[in-house]
Write a protein that holds these residues in place. Sequence first.
Motif, PDB file in Angstrom:
ATOM      1  N   ASN A 109       0.807  -1.228   0.000  1.00 56.44           N
ATOM      2  CA  ASN A 109       0.000   0.000   0.000  1.00 56.44           C
ATOM      3  C   ASN A 109       0.835   1.270   0.000  1.00 56.44           C
ATOM      4  N   GLY A 110       2.069   1.190   0.448  1.00 57.50           N
ATOM      5  CA  GLY A 110       2.929   2.357   0.529  1.00 57.50           C
ATOM      6  C   GLY A 110       3.844   2.272   1.732  1.00 57.50           C
ATOM      7  N   MET A 111       4.056   3.441   2.336  1.00 56.56           N
ATOM      8  CA  MET A 111       4.947   3.531   3.492  1.00 56.56           C
ATOM      9  C   MET A 111       4.204   4.138   4.663  1.00 56.56           C
ATOM     10  N   LYS A 112       4.594   3.720   5.845  1.00 57.09           N
ATOM     11  CA  LYS A 112       4.032   4.283   7.058  1.00 57.09           C
ATOM     12  C   LYS A 112       5.201   4.595   7.988  1.00 57.09           C
ATOM     13  N   GLU A 113       5.370   5.902   8.274  1.00 58.08           N
ATOM     14  CA  GLU A 113       6.413   6.327   9.199  1.00 58.08           C
ATOM     15  C   GLU A 113       5.782   6.485  10.578  1.00 58.08           C
ATOM     16  N   ILE A 114       6.375   5.834  11.557  1.00 61.06           N
ATOM     17  CA  ILE A 114       5.839   5.856  12.914  1.00 61.06           C
ATOM     18  C   ILE A 114       6.899   6.431  13.845  1.00 61.06           C
ATOM     19  N   THR A 115       6.501   7.479  14.578  1.00 62.37           N
ATOM     20  CA  THR A 115       7.371   8.056  15.608  1.00 62.37           C
ATOM     21  C   THR A 115       6.599   7.990  16.924  1.00 62.37           C
ATOM     22  N   SER A 117       5.297  10.365  18.415  1.00 62.77           N
ATOM     23  CA  SER A 117       4.203  11.335  18.471  1.00 62.77           C
ATOM     24  C   SER A 117       3.308  11.353  17.234  1.00 62.77           C
ATOM     25  N   SER A 118       3.645  10.552  16.186  1.00 66.07           N
ATOM     26  CA  SER A 118       2.814  10.619  14.975  1.00 66.07           C
ATOM     27  C   SER A 118       2.936   9.356  14.137  1.00 66.07           C
ATOM     28  N   VAL A 119       1.963   9.217  13.272  1.00 64.61           N
ATOM     29  CA  VAL A 119       1.969   8.165  12.248  1.00 64.61           C
ATOM     30  C   VAL A 119       1.660   8.859  10.937  1.00 64.61           C
ATOM     31  N   HIS A 120       2.517   8.638   9.948  1.00 62.68           N
ATOM     32  CA  HIS A 120       2.340   9.287   8.660  1.00 62.68           C
ATOM     33  C   HIS A 120       2.300   8.214   7.574  1.00 62.68           C
ATOM     34  N   GLU A 121       1.145   8.095   6.899  1.00 58.55           N
ATOM     35  CA  GLU A 121       0.991   7.111   5.832  1.00 58.55           C
ATOM     36  C   GLU A 121       1.132   7.786   4.483  1.00 58.55           C
ATOM     37  N   ILE A 122       1.904   7.151   3.602  1.00 61.16           N
ATOM     38  CA  ILE A 122       2.129   7.681   2.263  1.00 61.16           C
ATOM     39  C   ILE A 122       1.888   6.547   1.265  1.00 61.16           C
ATOM     40  N   LYS A 123       0.970   6.784   0.345  1.00 58.33           N
ATOM     41  CA  LYS A 123       0.726   5.810  -0.719  1.00 58.33           C
ATOM     42  C   LYS A 123       1.830   5.947  -1.757  1.00 58.33           C
ATOM     43  N   TRP A 124       2.077   4.877  -2.494  1.00 58.18           N
ATOM     44  CA  TRP A 124       3.141   4.899  -3.491  1.00 58.18           C
ATOM     45  C   TRP A 124       2.936   6.022  -4.500  1.00 58.18           C
ATOM     46  N   PHE A 137      18.573   8.392   2.421  1.00 53.82           N
ATOM     47  CA  PHE A 137      17.482   8.445   1.449  1.00 53.82           C
ATOM     48  C   PHE A 137      16.546   9.531   1.946  1.00 53.82           C
ATOM     49  N   TYR A 138      16.132  10.413   1.042  1.00 53.49           N
ATOM     50  CA  TYR A 138      15.102  11.407   1.358  1.00 53.49           C
ATOM     51  C   TYR A 138      13.890  11.051   0.520  1.00 53.49           C
ATOM     52  N   ILE A 139      12.834  10.621   1.182  1.00 49.74           N
ATOM     53  CA  ILE A 139      11.619  10.208   0.494  1.00 49.74           C
ATOM     54  C   ILE A 139      10.638  11.380   0.560  1.00 49.74           C
ATOM     55  N   TYR A 140      10.579  12.149  -0.512  1.00 49.74           N
ATOM     56  CA  TYR A 140       9.747  13.355  -0.555  1.00 49.74           C
ATOM     57  C   TYR A 140       8.291  12.994  -0.807  1.00 49.74           C
ATOM     58  N   PHE A 141       7.412  13.483   0.070  1.00 52.61           N
ATOM     59  CA  PHE A 141       5.980  13.323  -0.144  1.00 52.61           C
ATOM     60  C   PHE A 141       5.321  14.661  -0.429  1.00 52.61           C
ATOM     61  N   THR A 142       6.043  15.762  -0.319  1.00 53.91           N
ATOM     62  CA  THR A 142       5.680  17.069  -0.872  1.00 53.91           C
ATOM     63  C   THR A 142       6.994  17.638  -1.404  1.00 53.91           C
ATOM     64  N   SER A 143       6.922  18.814  -1.997  1.00 57.19           N
ATOM     65  CA  SER A 143       8.150  19.386  -2.549  1.00 57.19           C
ATOM     66  C   SER A 143       9.138  19.797  -1.472  1.00 57.19           C
ATOM     67  N   MET A 144       8.674  19.946  -0.210  1.00 67.49           N
ATOM     68  CA  MET A 144       9.554  20.395   0.862  1.00 67.49           C
ATOM     69  C   MET A 144       9.621  19.458   2.061  1.00 67.49           C
ATOM     70  N   GLN A 145       8.803  18.431   2.093  1.00 68.33           N
ATOM     71  CA  GLN A 145       8.788  17.518   3.235  1.00 68.33           C
ATOM     72  C   GLN A 145       9.213  16.124   2.786  1.00 68.33           C
ATOM     73  N   ALA A 146      10.009  15.514   3.629  1.00 70.60           N
ATOM     74  CA  ALA A 146      10.498  14.180   3.291  1.00 70.60           C
ATOM     75  C   ALA A 146      10.698  13.353   4.544  1.00 70.60           C
ATOM     76  N   ILE A 147      10.685  12.058   4.326  1.00 70.67           N
ATOM     77  CA  ILE A 147      11.088  11.130   5.378  1.00 70.67           C
ATOM     78  C   ILE A 147      12.589  10.958   5.224  1.00 70.67           C
ATOM     79  N   VAL A 148      13.314  11.154   6.300  1.00 71.97           N
ATOM     80  CA  VAL A 148      14.769  11.030   6.300  1.00 71.97           C
ATOM     81  C   VAL A 148      15.118   9.630   6.781  1.00 71.97           C
TER      82      VAL A 148
END
Length: 175
Positions: A109-115, A117-124, A137-148
């Motif tokens: 389904n995609g990626m799910k980043e879990i910290t 304080s938050s859970v962030h789901e990103i579809k492929w 790896f910087y996985i950008y889900f907007t032009s300025m935000q990424a999962i590091v």
Amino acid sequence: MKLNYEINLDDYIEFNLHHLKHSKTVQKSLINQRIAVSLIYLVIPFLISFFFKQPLFGYLLAFSIAAILWFVYFPKYFYRSSKNKMIKHLTEKNDQSLFGEHSLKVDENGMKEITKSSVHEIKWDDIVEIKGTKNYFYIYFTSMQAIVVPLEAIKDDMERLLQFYRKYNIQVLYC
């Protein structure tokens, strides 16, 4: 697949500096500032000479050196200043939600980043781009935000992660 890794202040700053160095808008602004200020330095001696009836040569020499130094060293100053501002801002705010233990779950389904304080789901389909550097790896889900994602932390699972990228036609750009 589940990846666990730590993000610290240095990782976050490295991401932001990477983003600044590869942003077309920032690079255009840097060039404009370098040229504009250098030109101002070169015009000032003529103004001093005209308005104050001073000899041009000495001022022109001094301000030409200042213009060259500004043009050459302004990018280093800009990045160092940006880094110091980031450190100050992040330590003042004590924003620990960005740092610490992170988990990245990767599946069909995609990626799910879990910290903590938050859970962030990103579809492929929502992944804008993935940039690879020497250490991240910087996985950008907007032009300025990424999962590091630090490469050191996921070296054992790297090939499986790259298989997911290939399967969903996501190209990794290396900088």
